[in-house]
Design an enzyme around this catalytic site. Structure first.
Site, PDB file in Angstrom:
ATOM      1  CD  GLU A  89      -2.489   1.810   0.449  1.00  0.00           C
ATOM      2  OE1 GLU A  89      -2.590   3.039   0.312  1.00  0.00           O
ATOM      3  OE2 GLU A  89      -3.083   0.986  -0.289  1.00  0.00           O
TER       4      GLU A  89
ATOM      5  NE  ARG B 176     -16.228   3.947   0.513  1.00  0.00           N
ATOM      6  CZ  ARG B 176     -16.393   3.117  -0.520  1.00  0.00           C
ATOM      7  NH1 ARG B 176     -15.478   2.217  -0.803  1.00  0.00           N
ATOM      8  NH2 ARG B 176     -17.470   3.207  -1.263  1.00  0.00           N
TER       9      ARG B 176
ATOM     10  CE1 TYR C  51     -25.282   4.387   3.849  1.00  0.00           C
ATOM     11  CE2 TYR C  51     -26.358   5.174   1.852  1.00  0.00           C
ATOM     12  CZ  TYR C  51     -25.230   4.731   2.503  1.00  0.00           C
ATOM     13  OH  TYR C  51     -24.039   4.627   1.813  1.00  0.00           O
TER      14      TYR C  51
ATOM     15  CG  ASP D 215     -13.509   0.932  -7.680  1.00  0.00           C
ATOM     16  OD1 ASP D 215     -14.522   0.238  -7.894  1.00  0.00           O
ATOM     17  OD2 ASP D 215     -13.499   1.883  -6.875  1.00  0.00           O
TER      18      ASP D 215
END
Length: 393
Positions: A30, A104, A209, A286
């Site tokens: 990462e 998230r 939400y 993605d």
């Protein structure tokens, strides 16, 4: 086998856990120096939560989540109910896994905590990928060359690995952007808001939400735009969102008016590919199939990728990798591409102008809801680890 996963987003973390579950040694690379809280709300349908259960993290994820009873679709100007569908206990009984709403960052934190720290290399930027007959390699900005039997590129919508494998191709602006904000529950306690609401209007739609155990309201106000930056941190001008949604139902405007920090996010996507893999290297999430978020399936499809990747590589020997990656792509590509197309159609449907077309949409949605307990896209929730279609709204 040895695997390298590039990118520690939701897809990369899920792929790491799935490959470890398949018995392989995984190094997760990462570029950022630490895991940080980014993004806002996320919806996880049963096709994703079923995988999280298999990976051993569902209970920890659910502890942060909200389980909505239903989703409500409303008209933009006065909040007239068009239709609603069940999402609570009935969904879990029918599909064997819950529908969850969460932040998230909470999902990311749970997934990251499940990966042993010794398997993670932070602050490591990959600048190249190559391979030979026996192995695949990543080259880092510091000049290291790390080798493995398989390399999984989960490096996001701006994927460099995608260009290295298939040539230059840019992220595509969807001509939509979104105002995103999180509000404390107390700030909107007096408003009549369903747990999960979708308000449809000309050229715009508004979704809200609850997340983080109901402590925060996540809001996404989508509108057509000529240009917008693809950024999780770009701020809107004060009051900009109120001008964009002028004339909408007072409850929508009440939420937008009370929002503190409002972020402006340009929604981008990627053109579908005919394949995601070359030899021992494959794309995931993605980087392969970034989509507009109007079916709430972007993260779910990345999690499904991870599940199938782990399955095809279970008990695989190094020599089996290219053929196993072919099977992975064969099982996932059609479903992910269908989800991309369905999400784009949903956005067009939500944004119809007032008049005959919107009236026909509302009648169609109401008629469907009268005969079906669950949303049309629930057809894709029955798939186990990625087999089967994802129906459009």
């Amino acid at each position: 086998m040895r695997a390298i996963v590039v990118g520690a987003g939701i897809g990369g973390l899920a792929a790491t856990l799935s490959l470890r579950r398949a018995g392989h040694e995984v190094t997760l690379v990462e570029r950022t120096p630490r895991f940080a809280e980014v993004g806002a709300g996320i919806q996880l349908a049963p096709n994703a939560t079923r995988v999280l259960r298999r990976l051993g993290v569902l209970d920890a994820v659910a502890a942060w989540a909200v389980r909505p009873a239903r989703v409500c679709f409303r008209t933009w100007s006065d909040g007239t109910d068009v239709c609603s569908h069940l999402l609570g206990r009935e969904v879990e009984e029918e599909f064997g896994a819950p529908y969850l709403l969460l932040h998230r960052a909470d999902l990311h934190q749970v997934l990251a905590a499940a990966v042993p720290s010794g398997s993670v290399r932070l602050d490591t930027t990959v600048v190249g990928v190559d391979q030979d007959d026996g192995a695949a390699y990543v080259t880092t900005a510091s000049g290291e060359r790390l080798g493995a039997d398989v390399v999984v590129a989960a490096d996001g919508i701006r994927s460099a690995a995608r260009q290295w494998l298939f040539g230059a191709d840019e992220a595509l602006f969807s001509h939509t952007a979104a105002y995103r904000a999180l509000l404390p529950a107390a700030a909107v306690a007096d408003l009549d808001l369903p747990e999960l609401g979708v308000w449809m209007g000309p050229g715009r739609h508004f979704v809200h939400y609850w997340v983080r155990r109901g402590e925060l309201l996540n809001t996404v106000a989508v509108f057509t735009a000529e240009a917008a930056q693809e950024s999780w941190t770009a701020r809107a001008e004060p009051g900009e969102q109120l001008c964009e949604f002028a004339g909408w139902d007072p409850r929508v405007l009440g939420v937008l008016e009370r929002a503190g920090q409002v972020l402006r996010y340009g929604i981008h996507t990627r053109a579908p590919l005919a394949r995601w893999n070359v030899g021992r290297v494959t794309l995931l999430g993605d980087s392969a199939h970034a989509t507009v978020p109007f079916l709430a399936q972007g993260a779910a499809q990345a999690i499904m990728d991870a599940a199938v990747l782990g399955e095809v590589l279970t008990d695989a020997a190094p020599a089996d990798v290219p053929a196993a990656l072919d099977r992975y792509v064969h099982r996932r590509l059609a479903t992910a591409t269908s989800s991309q197309a369905g999400a784009a159609r949903a956005g067009e449907d939500f944004h119809l102008p007032d008049g005959p077309a919107a009236e026909a949409r509302d009648a169609r949605m109401a008629a469907y809801a009268a005969g079906h307990r669950f949303m049309p896209q629930a057809a894709g929730w029955t798939a186990d680890a990625g087999d089967g279609p994802t129906a459009p709204v």
